[in-house]
Design a protein around this motif. Sequence first.
Motif, PDB file in Angstrom:
ATOM      1  N   ILE A   1      -6.594   0.472 -10.495  1.00  0.00           N
ATOM      2  CA  ILE A   1      -6.021   0.369  -8.683  1.00  0.00           C
ATOM      3  C   ILE A   1      -4.615  -0.698  -8.553  1.00  0.00           C
ATOM      4  O   ILE A   1      -3.970  -0.262  -8.843  1.00  0.00           O
ATOM      5  CB  ILE A   1      -6.462   0.211  -7.529  1.00  0.00           C
ATOM      6  CG1 ILE A   1      -8.222   1.165  -7.778  1.00  0.00           C
ATOM      7  CG2 ILE A   1      -5.328   0.719  -6.482  1.00  0.00           C
ATOM      8  CD1 ILE A   1      -8.649   1.243  -6.555  1.00  0.00           C
TER       9      ILE A   1
ATOM     10  N   THR B   1       2.435   1.579  -3.397  1.00  0.00           N
ATOM     11  CA  THR B   1       2.117   2.066  -4.850  1.00  0.00           C
ATOM     12  C   THR B   1       1.546   4.113  -4.462  1.00  0.00           C
ATOM     13  O   THR B   1       1.587   4.745  -5.264  1.00  0.00           O
ATOM     14  CB  THR B   1       0.019   1.286  -4.307  1.00  0.00           C
ATOM     15  OG1 THR B   1       1.675   0.062  -4.597  1.00  0.00           O
ATOM     16  CG2 THR B   1      -0.159   1.729  -5.363  1.00  0.00           C
ATOM     17  N   ALA B   2       0.962   4.097  -3.546  1.00  0.00           N
ATOM     18  CA  ALA B   2       0.998   5.407  -2.974  1.00  0.00           C
ATOM     19  C   ALA B   2       2.414   6.255  -3.243  1.00  0.00           C
ATOM     20  O   ALA B   2       2.137   7.222  -3.963  1.00  0.00           O
ATOM     21  CB  ALA B   2       0.581   5.869  -1.094  1.00  0.00           C
TER      22      ALA B   2
ATOM     23  N   VAL C   1       0.931  -0.974   0.311  1.00  0.00           N
ATOM     24  CA  VAL C   1       0.155  -0.248  -0.064  1.00  0.00           C
ATOM     25  C   VAL C   1       1.399   1.165  -0.022  1.00  0.00           C
ATOM     26  O   VAL C   1       0.491   1.881  -0.709  1.00  0.00           O
ATOM     27  CB  VAL C   1      -1.246  -0.391   1.763  1.00  0.00           C
ATOM     28  CG1 VAL C   1      -1.495   1.684   1.026  1.00  0.00           C
ATOM     29  CG2 VAL C   1      -1.486  -1.354   1.119  1.00  0.00           C
ATOM     30  N   ILE C   2       1.909   1.275   0.534  1.00  0.00           N
ATOM     31  CA  ILE C   2       3.158   2.344   1.011  1.00  0.00           C
ATOM     32  C   ILE C   2       3.322   2.954  -0.571  1.00  0.00           C
ATOM     33  O   ILE C   2       3.602   4.019  -1.043  1.00  0.00           O
ATOM     34  CB  ILE C   2       3.591   2.500   2.114  1.00  0.00           C
ATOM     35  CG1 ILE C   2       3.110   2.758   3.810  1.00  0.00           C
ATOM     36  CG2 ILE C   2       4.256   3.390   1.938  1.00  0.00           C
ATOM     37  CD1 ILE C   2       3.870   2.629   4.725  1.00  0.00           C
TER      38      ILE C   2
ATOM     39  N   GLY D   1       1.721   8.625  -5.945  1.00  0.00           N
ATOM     40  CA  GLY D   1       1.189  10.051  -5.254  1.00  0.00           C
ATOM     41  C   GLY D   1       2.737  10.970  -6.787  1.00  0.00           C
ATOM     42  O   GLY D   1       2.285  12.369  -6.246  1.00  0.00           O
TER      43      GLY D   1
END
Length: 496
Positions: free
Chosen positions: A320, A186-187, A183-184, A191
């Motif tokens: 996603i 990917t963000a 998750v981190i 981002g």
Amino acid sequence: MSPAARLRGLKPDWISDPKVWRTEVLGGLVVALALIPEAISFSIIAGVDPAIGLFASFTMAVVISIVGGRRAMISAATGAIALVIAPLNREHGLGYLIAAVILAGVFQIALGALGVARLMRFIPRSVMVGFVNSLAILIFMAQVPEMRDVPWAVYPLIAAGLGLMVFFPKVTTVIPAPLVSIVILTAITVGAAIAVPTVGDKGELPSSLPVPGLPDVPFTLDTLTTIAPYAFAMALVGLMESLMTAKLVDDITDTRSNKTRESIGQGIANIVTGFFGGMGGCAMIGQTMINVKVSGARTRVSTFLAGVFLMVLCIVFGPIVSDIPMAALVAVMIMVSFATFDWHSIAPKTLKRMPAGEIAVMVITVACVVATHNLAIGVVVGSVTAMVVFAKRVAHLAEVTAVVDPDGSTVVYRVTGELFFASSNDLVGRFDYASDPGKVVIDLSAAHIWDASSVAALDAIETKYAQRGNSVEITGLNNPSADLHGKLTGELTGSH
């Protein structure tokens, strides 16, 4: 007692435990995320559309969670199965591949019913250790292409992913560290718009569920003879990988699994997968290690949800999931590789104490698997090597001692140990045919006859003495040895 109370008594404790549910759900989610690029890669190896591998992973995981014999083990499309069936797809097309998957499932059910799982007890520990270590090496080697010819940003992302998985569990174990890492990272990549390879680069994700149907092949004897060799090879490779994985999970979790049920379950899962147009599969050791060792899952729920989440992620969250950087999944698999390897087995202290033969078996198993990328070949070669080492060691345990009677008319040879093809070859040369007196007694009360080679050796000894006019008496045979000797003596050379 009320019916409701009785029903509660039948339910496992974990059903009402929210901690277990959280572990199982999150474990299934992490496995599903790791399955997507693997299934796509194996589809490419087999020469089929990525959806074929993803459908196989979905149906295999869901079906095996219900019919399998090992809880928390993950079954899906695998590289070993892809390698076996790739030539069939290349030469005859997808229809024949699907038909072979269904037939392989039938073979697995038959082999399971015949008790092939019981053969697992003949696989020595040194082969098992070699299997685990070679598996860890293969998992790592599979990540190497993802680290070649890539943007420089991939390397710090992999390092960050590894760092998160090492240090995050020290903060909390409520959420699996691999999921946090994915998750981190990917963000960060989305981002900051960092251009690195993503899951979407591996292939297009399916947008709908698989639909059942029959394989597009003529239902003739010619089709059957074409697919049967591939189907049988797939059945054997799939069973071997699945049973070895089940044994590994048994050891990790200190629980027992039903290997016969797992064998039959693999067959059922492959039949269902074939009818839904999947490429077939078996137990996946890498994903199973994520589920059991990293996430701590222990029930069928995680296996079931891994399959369900896989399809949900593809169909509902496809855009996603496509943005997940491959670096995040590479970091997860490197961590799995490190956790899977049995580091104790190569520690200098261990190697000093281990017999040379067992070290050789472990090294040969690893070398064969790494050279062929086929776990089944490594296990077979390792097991055969272990048998040769064992036979050589046991062969020297047969001893022969001679005692001559005081009057010099009789000599008693006492044979001690196991008589089989390796030890009986030396037996014939342990007697003094030229100098022995007229009566020779061979005392086998401390020995056991295992095979025809030993009976033939005893016959040869009797023949050599008979040629010199000596009489031979064999005494002390235990019941199984006496039965075997009685059936075969004089029948092995064609002379009576």
